[in-house]
Enzyme design. Structure first.
Site, PDB file in Angstrom:
ATOM      1  CG  HIS A  11      -0.145  -0.027   2.512  1.00 15.49           C
ATOM      2  ND1 HIS A  11       0.484   1.084   3.031  1.00 15.49           N
ATOM      3  CD2 HIS A  11       0.127  -1.046   3.364  1.00 15.49           C
ATOM      4  CE1 HIS A  11       1.109   0.762   4.151  1.00 15.49           C
ATOM      5  NE2 HIS A  11       0.912  -0.527   4.376  1.00 15.49           N
ATOM      6  CD  GLU A  84       2.212  -6.026   7.800  1.00 15.69           C
ATOM      7  OE1 GLU A  84       2.254  -7.257   7.626  1.00 15.69           O
ATOM      8  OE2 GLU A  84       3.020  -5.219   7.295  1.00 15.69           O
TER       9      GLU A  84
END
Length: 208
Positions: A11, A84
């Site tokens: 990202h 994550e």
């Protein structure tokens, strides 16, 4: 056997990442730079064949994938298993801050981050298991296609080690970092080994 090309992208930049702070399960928004990186990824996707887009469920990954989805006219698939790793007590902190408080634990982490994760953190081996299974499912759902997958720095580095038969404990050394919104191309064969075609290719030459 058919193969699927997975275009793995971290990202865009967030406030915590700009300060080198660990952002795992915390939902941290993109910075202006991060949004610019997302737009660059969108332009890249518009110029390259992409058949589907998958993202982590965290907003920083969803926002990074959004320009590509708009450019391609695609609806993103959101996969919770691509979130994550949870970094436990180090969430929102830097490694230097943690080392000042607990130098022995910090040194153990530096020596082997898989055998000695941060206190309260997710076991990296469990993270690899969930994420690798998710990528295998995605590949099976898109045989012969090119799929953009937007996820996270530590998770993707661990998965790359797993799929390329590199010891997990070496992920920080072999893959020091994945650049924000850069693309790594991985070719996955159903039931077979993976091949790394390219790593950390920036979508915009202005990216650091």
């Amino acid at each position: 056997m058919s193969s699927t090309t997975l275009l793995l992208a971290r990202h865009g930049q967030t406030v915590w990442h700009a300060e080198n702070r660990y952002a795992g399960v915390s939902d941290i928004a993109l910075t202006d730079e991060g949004r610019a990186q997302a737009e660059a990824l969108g332009r890249w996707a518009a110029a390259h064949p992409v058949d589907a887009v998958w993202t982590s469920t965290l907003s920083r990954a969803v926002a990074t994938a959004d320009p590509a989805c708009r450019a391609l006219g695609l609806t993103p698939h959101r996969e919770p298993a691509l979130r994550e790793c949870d970094f436990g007590v180090v969430e929102g902190r830097t490694l230097a801050e943690f080392a000042a408080q607990n130098p022995q634990a910090a040194e153990a982490f530096r020596t082997d981050p898989v055998a000695h994760p941060f206190p309260g953190a997710e076991d990296p081996r469990a993270a690899v298991e969930r994420a690798t299974a998710a990528l295998r499912r995605i590949a099976r759902a898109h045989p012969g296609e090119r799929v953009l997958v937007v996820a996270h720095n530590t998770l993707l580095r661990l998965v790359l080690c797993e799929l390329l038969s590199i010891p997990l404990s070496e992920y920080r050394r072999v893959f020091p970092r994945l650049r924000n919104a850069a693309v790594s191309e991985l070719r996955v064969t159903d039931g077979g080994p993976a091949a790394l075609v390219s790593l950390n290719v920036p979508c915009d030459l202005r990216l650091p």
